[in-house]
Design a protein around this motif. Structure first.
Motif, mmCIF file in Angstrom:
data_model
loop_
_atom_site.group_PDB
_atom_site.id
_atom_site.type_symbol
_atom_site.label_atom_id
_atom_site.label_comp_id
_atom_site.label_asym_id
_atom_site.label_seq_id
_atom_site.Cartn_x
_atom_site.Cartn_y
_atom_site.Cartn_z
ATOM 1 N N LYS A 121 43.172 21.249 68.661
ATOM 2 C CA LYS A 121 42.362 21.144 69.869
ATOM 3 C C LYS A 121 41.022 21.835 69.706
ATOM 4 O O LYS A 121 40.097 21.579 70.472
ATOM 5 N N ALA A 122 40.918 22.740 68.724
ATOM 6 C CA ALA A 122 39.631 23.378 68.461
ATOM 7 C C ALA A 122 38.622 22.374 67.913
ATOM 8 O O ALA A 122 37.419 22.621 67.936
ATOM 9 N N ARG A 123 39.121 21.243 67.419
ATOM 10 C CA ARG A 123 38.232 20.207 66.894
ATOM 11 C C ARG A 123 38.069 19.048 67.865
ATOM 12 O O ARG A 123 37.465 18.033 67.532
ATOM 13 N N ALA A 124 38.626 19.171 69.066
ATOM 14 C CA ALA A 124 38.531 18.112 70.071
ATOM 15 C C ALA A 124 37.091 18.014 70.583
ATOM 16 O O ALA A 124 36.342 18.995 70.572
ATOM 17 N N PRO A 125 36.680 16.835 71.057
ATOM 18 C CA PRO A 125 35.306 16.689 71.576
ATOM 19 C C PRO A 125 35.100 17.527 72.828
ATOM 20 O O PRO A 125 36.038 17.815 73.581
ATOM 21 N N ALA A 126 33.860 17.906 73.048
ATOM 22 C CA ALA A 126 33.525 18.727 74.213
ATOM 23 C C ALA A 126 33.596 17.888 75.482
ATOM 24 O O ALA A 126 33.062 16.776 75.547
ATOM 25 N N LEU A 127 34.264 18.427 76.476
ATOM 26 C CA LEU A 127 34.290 17.808 77.796
ATOM 27 C C LEU A 127 33.060 18.227 78.589
ATOM 28 O O LEU A 127 32.377 17.406 79.210
ATOM 29 N N ALA A 128 32.785 19.536 78.563
ATOM 30 C CA ALA A 128 31.616 20.080 79.263
ATOM 31 C C ALA A 128 31.114 21.293 78.497
ATOM 32 O O ALA A 128 31.908 22.059 77.949
ATOM 33 N N THR A 129 29.795 21.462 78.468
ATOM 34 C CA THR A 129 29.198 22.595 77.755
ATOM 35 C C THR A 129 28.206 23.307 78.672
ATOM 36 O O THR A 129 27.258 22.685 79.180
ATOM 37 N N PHE A 130 28.473 24.602 78.904
ATOM 38 C CA PHE A 130 27.528 25.433 79.645
ATOM 39 C C PHE A 130 26.485 25.952 78.649
ATOM 40 O O PHE A 130 26.844 26.550 77.641
ATOM 41 N N THR B 136 24.128 38.460 91.143
ATOM 42 C CA THR B 136 24.152 37.643 89.935
ATOM 43 C C THR B 136 25.591 37.513 89.460
ATOM 44 O O THR B 136 26.190 38.479 88.991
ATOM 45 N N ALA B 137 26.146 36.312 89.587
ATOM 46 C CA ALA B 137 27.544 36.076 89.188
ATOM 47 C C ALA B 137 27.651 35.800 87.696
ATOM 48 O O ALA B 137 28.618 36.227 87.055
ATOM 49 N N LEU B 138 26.681 35.084 87.133
ATOM 50 C CA LEU B 138 26.711 34.720 85.718
ATOM 51 C C LEU B 138 25.317 34.869 85.134
ATOM 52 O O LEU B 138 24.315 34.602 85.814
ATOM 53 N N THR B 139 25.265 35.245 83.864
ATOM 54 C CA THR B 139 23.976 35.279 83.178
ATOM 55 C C THR B 139 24.149 34.823 81.740
ATOM 56 O O THR B 139 25.048 35.278 81.026
ATOM 57 N N GLY B 140 23.335 33.880 81.330
ATOM 58 C CA GLY B 140 23.320 33.420 79.939
ATOM 59 C C GLY B 140 24.661 32.922 79.443
ATOM 60 O O GLY B 140 25.000 33.130 78.271
ATOM 61 N N LEU B 141 25.414 32.238 80.289
ATOM 62 C CA LEU B 141 26.751 31.802 79.893
ATOM 63 C C LEU B 141 26.695 30.589 78.974
ATOM 64 O O LEU B 141 26.205 29.529 79.352
ATOM 65 N N ASP B 142 27.203 30.764 77.769
ATOM 66 C CA ASP B 142 27.409 29.658 76.830
ATOM 67 C C ASP B 142 28.910 29.451 76.719
ATOM 68 O O ASP B 142 29.646 30.359 76.315
ATOM 69 N N LEU B 143 29.370 28.272 77.078
ATOM 70 C CA LEU B 143 30.804 28.009 77.113
ATOM 71 C C LEU B 143 31.054 26.525 76.882
ATOM 72 O O LEU B 143 30.431 25.681 77.521
ATOM 73 N N GLU B 144 31.966 26.241 75.957
ATOM 74 C CA GLU B 144 32.354 24.855 75.707
ATOM 75 C C GLU B 144 33.799 24.661 76.154
ATOM 76 O O GLU B 144 34.679 25.449 75.810
ATOM 77 N N ILE B 145 34.035 23.604 76.914
ATOM 78 C CA ILE B 145 35.385 23.226 77.342
ATOM 79 C C ILE B 145 35.733 21.936 76.628
ATOM 80 O O ILE B 145 34.994 20.953 76.707
ATOM 81 N N ARG B 146 36.849 21.951 75.899
ATOM 82 C CA ARG B 146 37.194 20.832 75.029
ATOM 83 C C ARG B 146 38.248 19.929 75.673
ATOM 84 O O ARG B 146 39.151 20.410 76.362
ATOM 85 N N LEU C 81 42.405 26.090 78.414
ATOM 86 C CA LEU C 81 41.448 27.176 78.264
ATOM 87 C C LEU C 81 41.705 28.221 79.328
ATOM 88 O O LEU C 81 41.744 27.909 80.526
ATOM 89 N N ALA C 82 41.907 29.466 78.919
ATOM 90 C CA ALA C 82 42.077 30.570 79.859
ATOM 91 C C ALA C 82 40.786 31.368 79.937
ATOM 92 O O ALA C 82 40.192 31.709 78.909
ATOM 93 N N LEU C 83 40.352 31.656 81.155
ATOM 94 C CA LEU C 83 39.230 32.553 81.397
ATOM 95 C C LEU C 83 39.813 33.877 81.855
ATOM 96 O O LEU C 83 40.434 33.968 82.919
#
Length: 274
Positions: free
Chosen positions: A17-26, A38-48, A53-55
């Motif tokens: 699943k680490a090689r699965a295509p990205a569903l959404a990318t922050f 400020t809830a979030l700053t500079g968030l880089d996150l890929e959801i596959r 995925l656990a946050l």
């Protein structure tokens, strides 16, 4: 820009699943609310696609805000969310079951379809299917007051599943349950995700829960919220109770706990023991 520290799985191949295509990318997403928090700053996150995925992180690190941004209930203040496909159908499970006490289980599960204009008769097959998926086939006519806490949460999950979502968002759904019920629902959720092949984004405060359920854990730091560490979990495709007794589980819990403490600016427990 926040640097994300990646902890690979110890030994063995990289999970498929680490090689699965990205569903959404922050991409460098900031979220500042009207009250200037400020809830979030500079968030880089890929959801596959297809992953669990656990946050994981402390209160105030923006985990729930990530879910709201995914559904479109909130918009980034800066940065962007790039979709690998058309925006998918979401199912949402909250921390509390939020069932209407005057309605039976069948009617509670029907709610999202009713809001979409689907009649009770037309929805019957889908409602029965969703209740069967969570092990509540015999409780369609029961009322919330007649159910245990765990059963109420099953109804909430069935209500999310009845729309047949491709992405299931879960915001600390088991946090208020006793430990025995929580472990049982962890097992049931792992089985359910495997059978549905859906993408799950799961918010939790629990290291042990995140390692047991997830293919990948993103540890978040608070004030302001940002990704701190990423941990791949090497485990069987379908989790069983015995996984909790393995050296892999124990080692991954240790590394995840260390990362969480570091994200909060604290010494890792393993360092304190030396």
């Amino acid at each position: 820009m926040t640097k994300v520290v990646t902890f690979p799985s110890p030994g063995g191949p990289v999970p498929s699943k680490a090689r699965a295509p990205a569903l959404a990318t922050f991409k460098q997403v900031d979220k500042v609310f009207a009250n200037e928090v400020t809830a979030l700053t500079g968030l880089d996150l890929e959801i596959r696609t297809g992953e669990f995925l656990a946050l994981l992180g402390p209160s105030g690190c923006g985990k729930s805000t990530v879910l709201r941004l995914l559904t479109g209930l909130a918009e980034p203040t800066r940065g962007e969310i790039v979709w690998g496909c058309e925006r998918p159908q979401f199912g949402f499970v909250f921390q509390e079951p939020t069932l209407t006490p005057w309605s039976d289980v069948f009617t509670n599960v029907w709610l999202p379809l009713r809001l979409a204009g689907v009649s009770k008769h037309e929805a019957r097959t889908r409602i029965e299917e969703a209740l069967a998926q969570v092990g509540l086939s015999g409780f369609a006519k029961a009322y919330p007051r007649q159910l245990s806490g765990g059963m109420k949460m099953r109804v909430s999950i069935a209500r999310a599943l009845v729309t047949r979502p491709s992405v299931l968002l879960m915001d600390e759904p088991f946090a208020a349950l006793d430990e025995i019920t929580r472990l049982k629902l962890n097992d049931d959720l792992a089985d359910l995700q495997a059978s549905l092949s859906a993408t799950v984004v799961f918010v939790t405060h629990s290291v042990f829960e995140s390692v047991y359920l997830a293919d990948r854990i993103v540890v978040m730091a608070a004030r302001p919220g940002r990704a701190f560490a990423e941990i791949n979990v090497e485990a069987p495709p379908i989790r069983r109770e015995g996984f909790r007794l393995t050296a892999t589980y124990a080692d991954t819990c240790r590394r995840t706990s260390n990362a969480l403490h570091e994200a909060m600016g604290e010494a890792a427990p393993s360092e304190l023991m030396e």
